[in-house]
Design a protein around this motif. Structure first.
Motif, PDB file in Angstrom:
ATOM      1  N   VAL A 170      20.176  20.716  35.660  1.00  8.43           N
ATOM      2  CA  VAL A 170      19.508  21.554  34.666  1.00  8.43           C
ATOM      3  C   VAL A 170      18.005  21.597  34.945  1.00  8.43           C
ATOM      4  N   GLN A 171      17.432  20.467  35.331  1.00  8.66           N
ATOM      5  CA  GLN A 171      16.009  20.452  35.672  1.00  8.66           C
ATOM      6  C   GLN A 171      15.739  21.395  36.844  1.00  8.66           C
ATOM      7  N   GLY A 172      16.634  21.430  37.811  1.00  4.67           N
ATOM      8  CA  GLY A 172      16.493  22.357  38.924  1.00  4.67           C
ATOM      9  C   GLY A 172      16.528  23.799  38.468  1.00  4.67           C
ATOM     10  N   TRP A 173      17.386  24.094  37.505  1.00  2.00           N
ATOM     11  CA  TRP A 173      17.456  25.459  36.972  1.00  2.00           C
ATOM     12  C   TRP A 173      16.163  25.826  36.270  1.00  2.00           C
ATOM     13  N   ILE A 174      15.582  24.851  35.576  1.00  2.00           N
ATOM     14  CA  ILE A 174      14.293  25.084  34.911  1.00  2.00           C
ATOM     15  C   ILE A 174      13.211  25.290  35.960  1.00  2.00           C
ATOM     16  N   ASP A 175      13.187  24.446  36.978  1.00  2.00           N
ATOM     17  CA  ASP A 175      12.196  24.566  38.054  1.00  2.00           C
ATOM     18  C   ASP A 175      12.282  25.914  38.761  1.00  2.00           C
ATOM     19  N   ASN A 176      13.503  26.449  38.868  1.00  2.00           N
ATOM     20  CA  ASN A 176      13.707  27.743  39.509  1.00  2.00           C
ATOM     21  C   ASN A 176      13.544  28.920  38.543  1.00  2.00           C
ATOM     22  N   ALA A 177      13.204  28.622  37.283  1.00  3.32           N
ATOM     23  CA  ALA A 177      13.009  29.626  36.227  1.00  3.32           C
ATOM     24  C   ALA A 177      14.298  30.365  35.875  1.00  3.32           C
ATOM     25  N   TRP A 178      15.451  29.730  36.112  1.00  5.43           N
ATOM     26  CA  TRP A 178      16.718  30.304  35.679  1.00  5.43           C
ATOM     27  C   TRP A 178      16.928  30.039  34.200  1.00  5.43           C
ATOM     28  N   LEU A 179      16.348  28.956  33.707  1.00  9.14           N
ATOM     29  CA  LEU A 179      16.333  28.602  32.288  1.00  9.14           C
ATOM     30  C   LEU A 179      14.885  28.443  31.866  1.00  9.14           C
ATOM     31  N   ARG A 180      14.571  28.862  30.656  1.00  9.61           N
ATOM     32  CA  ARG A 180      13.200  28.754  30.157  1.00  9.61           C
ATOM     33  C   ARG A 180      13.190  28.123  28.759  1.00  9.61           C
ATOM     34  N   PRO A 181      13.391  26.807  28.699  1.00  5.20           N
ATOM     35  CA  PRO A 181      13.401  26.153  27.387  1.00  5.20           C
ATOM     36  C   PRO A 181      11.993  26.065  26.812  1.00  5.20           C
ATOM     37  N   GLU A 182      11.948  25.736  25.552  1.00  7.42           N
ATOM     38  CA  GLU A 182      10.665  25.463  24.911  1.00  7.42           C
ATOM     39  C   GLU A 182      10.299  24.009  25.185  1.00  7.42           C
ATOM     40  N   GLY A 183       9.033  23.693  25.049  1.00  5.89           N
ATOM     41  CA  GLY A 183       8.588  22.320  25.231  1.00  5.89           C
ATOM     42  C   GLY A 183       8.016  22.075  26.618  1.00  5.89           C
ATOM     43  N   VAL A 184       7.856  20.802  26.912  1.00  5.59           N
ATOM     44  CA  VAL A 184       7.269  20.378  28.181  1.00  5.59           C
ATOM     45  C   VAL A 184       8.242  19.435  28.881  1.00  5.59           C
ATOM     46  N   PRO A 185       8.063  19.227  30.192  1.00  7.68           N
ATOM     47  CA  PRO A 185       8.971  18.318  30.908  1.00  7.68           C
ATOM     48  C   PRO A 185       9.134  16.989  30.169  1.00  7.68           C
ATOM     49  N   GLY A 186      10.375  16.581  30.055  1.00  2.56           N
ATOM     50  CA  GLY A 186      10.695  15.349  29.335  1.00  2.56           C
ATOM     51  C   GLY A 186      10.923  15.562  27.851  1.00  2.56           C
TER      52      GLY A 186
END
Length: 109
Positions: free
Chosen positions: A19-35
């Motif tokens: 999931v972190q990889g998906w966020i890093d690739n901008a496939w997912l854009r959650p709210e908040g900051v890493p962690g």
């Protein structure tokens, strides 16, 4: 809103690193900051889509951005068609023309 850990469990015990990889690739854009990410229902649905594309349909990481982009475009076109259908259902012609003009103008964004 749900946490990363909850999301991982809900979408099939996917590793948080995926999931972190998906966020890093901008496939997912959650709210908040890493962690401290927080995911909405739409994020969960998109994560499920990514899992389905990857696991069930064999879409690899290199192809995923193209597939997701095409699906995003398809969903946007569908939303626009639904809005157009709503506008066309209005019986008054002058109001209809104004709404169609406004819709066409908004589609150029």
């Amino acid at each position: 809103m749900i946490t990363l850990e909850t999301l991982c469990v809900r979408i099939g015990n996917v590793p948080a690193a995926d999931v972190q990889g998906w966020i890093d690739n901008a496939w997912l854009r959650p709210e908040g900051v890493p962690g401290h990410y927080l995911f909405r229902e739409i994020d969960e649905a998109r994560a499920r889509l990514i899992v389905e594309l990857r696991d069930d349909m064999g879409v690899n990481a290199e192809s995923m951005p193209v597939v997701l982009s095409l699906l995003d475009q398809l969903y946007a076109a569908r939303r626009q068609m639904l809005r157009l259908r709503e506008i066309i259902s209005v019986p008054r012609e002058s109001e209809l023309r104004g709404r169609v003009r406004a819709l066409l103008a908004s589609m150029q964004d």
